[in-house]
Design a protein around this motif. Structure first.
Motif, PDB file in Angstrom:
ATOM      1  N   ILE A 178       0.951  -1.112   0.076  1.00  0.00           N
ATOM      2  CA  ILE A 178      -0.069   0.102   0.057  1.00  0.00           C
ATOM      3  C   ILE A 178       0.876   1.231   0.015  1.00  0.00           C
ATOM      4  CG2 ILE A 178      -1.924   1.232   1.257  1.00  0.00           C
ATOM      5  CD1 ILE A 178      -2.393  -1.512   2.617  1.00  0.00           C
TER       6      ILE A 178
ATOM      7  N   GLU B 135      -0.010   4.438  -0.105  1.00  0.00           N
ATOM      8  CA  GLU B 135      -0.918   5.694   0.433  1.00  0.00           C
ATOM      9  C   GLU B 135      -0.580   6.896  -0.433  1.00  0.00           C
ATOM     10  OE1 GLU B 135      -3.561   5.557   2.070  1.00  0.00           O
ATOM     11  OE2 GLU B 135      -2.685   5.770   4.286  1.00  0.00           O
ATOM     12  N   THR B 136      -1.088   6.654  -1.562  1.00  0.00           N
ATOM     13  CA  THR B 136      -0.793   7.675  -2.819  1.00  0.00           C
ATOM     14  C   THR B 136      -1.432   9.140  -2.369  1.00  0.00           C
ATOM     15  OG1 THR B 136      -2.811   6.904  -3.962  1.00  0.00           O
ATOM     16  CG2 THR B 136      -0.458   6.212  -4.665  1.00  0.00           C
ATOM     17  N   GLY B 137      -2.500   9.187  -1.746  1.00  0.00           N
ATOM     18  CA  GLY B 137      -3.188  10.336  -1.366  1.00  0.00           C
ATOM     19  C   GLY B 137      -2.336  11.068  -0.424  1.00  0.00           C
ATOM     20  N   GLU B 138      -1.447  10.624   0.316  1.00  0.00           N
ATOM     21  CA  GLU B 138      -0.542  11.406   1.032  1.00  0.00           C
ATOM     22  C   GLU B 138       0.959  11.708   0.428  1.00  0.00           C
ATOM     23  OE1 GLU B 138      -1.221  11.991   4.979  1.00  0.00           O
ATOM     24  OE2 GLU B 138      -2.799  12.261   3.699  1.00  0.00           O
TER      25      GLU B 138
ATOM     26  N   THR C 266      -3.187   1.180  -3.798  1.00  0.00           N
ATOM     27  CA  THR C 266      -3.126   2.765  -3.597  1.00  0.00           C
ATOM     28  C   THR C 266      -3.210   3.233  -2.297  1.00  0.00           C
ATOM     29  OG1 THR C 266      -5.618   3.048  -3.901  1.00  0.00           O
ATOM     30  CG2 THR C 266      -4.239   3.142  -5.844  1.00  0.00           C
ATOM     31  N   SER C 267      -3.965   2.551  -1.397  1.00  0.00           N
ATOM     32  CA  SER C 267      -4.441   3.262  -0.200  1.00  0.00           C
ATOM     33  C   SER C 267      -4.991   2.558   0.917  1.00  0.00           C
ATOM     34  CB  SER C 267      -5.663   4.137  -0.567  1.00  0.00           C
ATOM     35  OG  SER C 267      -5.651   5.192  -1.908  1.00  0.00           O
ATOM     36  N   THR C 268      -4.970   3.056   2.088  1.00  0.00           N
ATOM     37  CA  THR C 268      -5.397   2.296   3.299  1.00  0.00           C
ATOM     38  C   THR C 268      -6.796   2.665   3.348  1.00  0.00           C
ATOM     39  OG1 THR C 268      -5.120   4.366   4.757  1.00  0.00           O
ATOM     40  CG2 THR C 268      -3.119   2.589   4.594  1.00  0.00           C
TER      41      THR C 268
ATOM     42  N   THR D 213      -7.659  11.566   1.231  1.00  0.00           N
ATOM     43  CA  THR D 213      -7.686  11.252  -0.185  1.00  0.00           C
ATOM     44  C   THR D 213      -7.112   9.774  -0.394  1.00  0.00           C
ATOM     45  OG1 THR D 213      -7.209  13.727  -0.773  1.00  0.00           O
ATOM     46  CG2 THR D 213      -6.778  11.803  -2.600  1.00  0.00           C
ATOM     47  N   ASN D 214      -7.852   9.078  -1.064  1.00  0.00           N
ATOM     48  CA  ASN D 214      -7.724   7.509  -1.074  1.00  0.00           C
ATOM     49  C   ASN D 214      -7.310   7.419  -2.585  1.00  0.00           C
ATOM     50  OD1 ASN D 214      -7.693   6.300   1.553  1.00  0.00           O
ATOM     51  ND2 ASN D 214      -9.368   7.497   1.606  1.00  0.00           N
ATOM     52  N   ALA D 215      -7.917   6.280  -3.240  1.00  0.00           N
ATOM     53  CA  ALA D 215      -7.648   5.948  -4.444  1.00  0.00           C
ATOM     54  C   ALA D 215      -8.398   7.130  -5.525  1.00  0.00           C
ATOM     55  CB  ALA D 215      -8.396   4.743  -5.005  1.00  0.00           C
TER      56      ALA D 215
ATOM     57  N   GLY E 187     -10.344   2.166  -1.342  1.00  0.00           N
ATOM     58  CA  GLY E 187     -10.822   3.585  -0.540  1.00  0.00           C
ATOM     59  C   GLY E 187     -11.511   4.248  -1.351  1.00  0.00           C
TER      60      GLY E 187
END
Length: 251
Positions: free
Chosen positions: A133, A135-138, A162-164, A169-171, A196
């Motif tokens: 994962i 955590e692309t939004g971060e 992508t995300s948790t 901001t997730n996927a 997400g």
């Protein structure tokens, strides 16, 4: 392929998820029952490590995988603790591991730490599927997201996720494009899992369409494509059955 047939295929690519803080044994039983639908079983359930053994019992004989998370959701730097959690999850029967990359270390300019942690967890996993994962939004900007993808791929990730589902901001489709492009530029067979914020059938189809465009995915294949979500299954079934979708809350 019609949208109805596509959605049936995508049900078979779903990691049906309960990573709620109030999850309990009753919720796990309900999740495992829900995972078996009139239109086919989901690929897996994704749950906290403490519920792995229970879920294995509920899903015995169904072919549905049990996925659990480690280093979740913070992507911390205590690699020894992550190793111990991974070993315990595997001992309890986990079929797949979703590891949160030490993404803050990467963002701070320490990609080597993030890569080494993944290498160590992959060594423990062996042939067990390891999804990393990012955590692309971060991570936010495209260059950093691409760096994270390249680090995870170099370290032995079997899937990029992508995300948790635990951040603002997730996927996103933009992040999906970056991760799938990184995968396509390797000579490896690597899967992709957006997670997400996937709430509707249209959301699910949109992510598959990106994979189809970039990698040439001909049809949904859980070995290469997963959807991480808690609420989209109801929407997909409603669409298949010709009913109005209700946009659910949750992961």
């Amino acid at each position: 392929m019609s949208d109805t047939d596509l959605l049936k295929g995508l049900i078979g690519c779903l990691d049906l998820t309960n990573l709620n803080d109030d999850c309990d044994s009753a919720a796990i039983a309900a999740l495992c029952a829900k995972a078996q639908t009139p239109h086919g079983n989901v690929a897996a359930v994704c749950i906290y490590p403490r519920f792995v053994a229970e879920a294995k019992d509920h899903l015995s004989g169904t072919g549905i995988k049990v996925v659990t998370v480690v280093n979740f959701p913070d992507g911390g730097e205590d690699t020894v603790a992550v190793e111990a959690a991974t070993r315990q999850a595997l001992a309890d029967g986990a079929d797949e591991i979703d590891l949160v990359m030490a993404y803050k270390a990467l963002a701070e300019g320490r990609p080597g730490f993030a890569e080494t942690q993944i290498v160590r967890i992959k060594r423990i996993c062996g042939d067990t599927l390891l999804k990393v994962i990012l955590e692309t939004g971060e991570l936010q900007d495209a260059e950093t997201i691409r760096k994270a993808a390249d680090v995870a791929l170099a370290a032995g990730a079997d899937f990029l996720k992508t995300s948790t589902g635990k951040v603002a901001t997730n996927a996103t489709l933009d992040a999906a494009e970056i991760l799938l492009t990184a995968i396509a530029e390797t000579d490896k067979t690597i899967g992709f899992k957006p997670a997400g914020g996937i709430k509707t059938s249209s959301d699910a189809i949109a992510y598959f369409d990106v994979a189809k465009r970039i990698r040439g995915d001909a049809a949904p294949n859980p070995a290469l494509f997963r959807l991480g979500a808690s609420s989209v299954l109801d929407a997909m079934i409603a669409s298949i059955e010709g009913r109005e979708e209700t946009k659910g809350a949750g992961y």
